[in-house]
Design an enzyme around this catalytic site. Sequence first.
Site, PDB file in Angstrom:
ATOM      1  CE1 TYR A 205      -3.875   2.510   0.489  1.00  0.00           C
ATOM      2  CE2 TYR A 205      -1.478   3.883   2.359  1.00  0.00           C
ATOM      3  CZ  TYR A 205      -3.114   3.696   1.276  1.00  0.00           C
ATOM      4  OH  TYR A 205      -3.554   5.069   2.052  1.00  0.00           O
TER       5      TYR A 205
ATOM      6  CD  GLU B 149      -5.842   4.911  -1.381  1.00  0.00           C
ATOM      7  OE1 GLU B 149      -5.734   5.061  -0.241  1.00  0.00           O
ATOM      8  OE2 GLU B 149      -6.212   4.049  -2.134  1.00  0.00           O
TER       9      GLU B 149
END
Lengths: 288, 384
Positions: free
Chosen positions: B100, B185
Amino acid sequence: MAIILDDKIKIIVQGITGNQGQFHTGQMLAYGSTIVGGVSPGKAGQEVQGVPVYETVEEAMQVQTADASVIFVPAKLVKDASLEAMEAGIKTLVIITEHVPLHDAMEIMDYAEKKQVGIIGPNTYGIISPGKSKIGIMPNSIFRPGPVGVVARSGTLSYEIVFQLSSAGIGQSTVLGLGGDRIVGYSFIDILEKFESDPGTQAVVMVGEIGGNAEEEAAQYIRERMSKAVVAFLAGKSAPPGKRMGHAGAIIERGKGTFESKVAALSAAGVQVASLPWEVGEMVKRAL
Amino acid sequence: MKLFEYMAKEIFRNNGIPVPNGRVFSQAGDLAEFVSQNGAVAIKSQILSGGRGKAGGIKFATTPEEAVAKAGELLAADIKGLKVDKVLVEEKIAIDQEIYLAITVDGTRRKPVLLASMAGGVDIEQVPEEKLIKRLIDVSIGLNPYAAREITRQLGLTGSAAKEAADLMLKLYNVFRTYDAELVEINPLVIAKGHVLAADAKMTIDDECAYRYQPDVPIVDERTEAERKARDLGISYVELDGEIGVMANGAGITMATLDLIQEFGSSPRNFMDAGGGSGEEATAKALEILLETKPKALLINIFGGITRCDDVARAFVKVKNSMEINIPVVIRLVGTNEEAGISILRENGIDSYKKIDEAVSKVVALVKNEDSAAVVAAGDAVKA
């Protein structure tokens, strides 16, 4: 007494020749604020409400040193105006303008941190120490001098609460709007600290709203460090998650910044949280 | 402004961030050639919402026929309540590891913050704090190679993957800054055969910077027609799904007004912060927007500071007389010249109050009475 602003603070107005700048310079002068100069590129040599206009803040500061500057320039010029004021030695900066780009705000705050400048805003009505001076756009008539400090994220909601306090005969030491954006200068904690050490302030009203975690952090400070009574009112109980309610900062994102979390944190810190706006006056009265 | 995955990936690609080979389609039939050239593919519905995989918005196919069929299903479906207009079709990746990675703004610290975790590919909210690396970035020096190396070290990456991940972080920070992003992201950033690849991409760009958007930024408009009109008027407006139309001046007071409506047992139809003006034209246009959403009643809450209440009142009377408003309107006016304002309104048959609680309870009662009147009328119809 008051915090940040008293009648000795000398003020510069950046963007003084615009509509807002002109009008509010007049209002500030009428309230008794000491405005020593205005800045408006290309307009040097003019006067606005009797205040001399300079090309740059540096020039204005060479003629007469100022402590604070208030910014009325359009959003895309705010970064430049803010950096200019800070480099020229201004120690308190009030940024009225809304819609300032987020990345510009980060750069402004970064420089402010390094230069030890206190920033109020962006997207604020400013600061007023009733009976002494004001820097900003708040209506002059609703404030009364007295012992209650008010710190808020929202403008008209502050006016509403202040109007109520004044109507109930409760005056204010200083009233200050932190600003409605996601990134602002002074936080609740910074201002609570100042009210805590101000002999002229006996109790504090904080007006918060959904989004971010400024109220939660303030709650922790109040629990650990604050001796004066704090009454809070919070807006946004009915706001659905994921929607920006007017202010850039007023949004519940990923389950964070909810009304419930703020009420819980403040209540646990011994803050009286008014569930209806008109309860604030009564609560403050009892706290004094 | 949120960008669709395929748009964010285009920007990533333009800035040297590796993304899977892929193409976007709005017609299922057009996929066949791409799939016959690329073999196994992932077909990803393009919606502006997370949790798409779990909701069935991502499918896999190995043959052109299968891909066309599955793309057809997605393009006909609603995923998480959103219509799918486009699918992004990408080569299927043999994933070794999922990371992530995000850069966003920490509002409290007033700085950019980089978030990274080896627990990638899942909802980041579910990742425990100790598995999440958070690193604040000083905007004046930016994200530098040493910091990126330290983050990859903390992640436990080694070899070519570590080098590539560190390089990608620098490029991602560059995108974050030059595109005025609120969020970039990648979830997951995958490691496949020792190389890193942005398998997903999310990007939110600051709405206030439209004047300086990079040339490769497309415009995505999620607003409703009414929200768009309000934006053009410089009014901040959010559509909700309740009964009472609301107009107030100031974001905080508007929120508090909505709260009170709920507290008194009804629900708001919208959020409208009309700002400080009292002009007739602006008032009329704002009311038009409210009326188009067909609320059962209107509540207007004005705190006259610099704005004078009698000016506001006169503007409302003119607007009311020139527009066909056939739902109840309740106005609360307080501040400069409030008495004069209230009497002007009352003379013209508009319910007006000085106290906010009186105004809210009145408008809620009007809405409730209208309901009971409708029920009575329906009962009569049944009898007849």
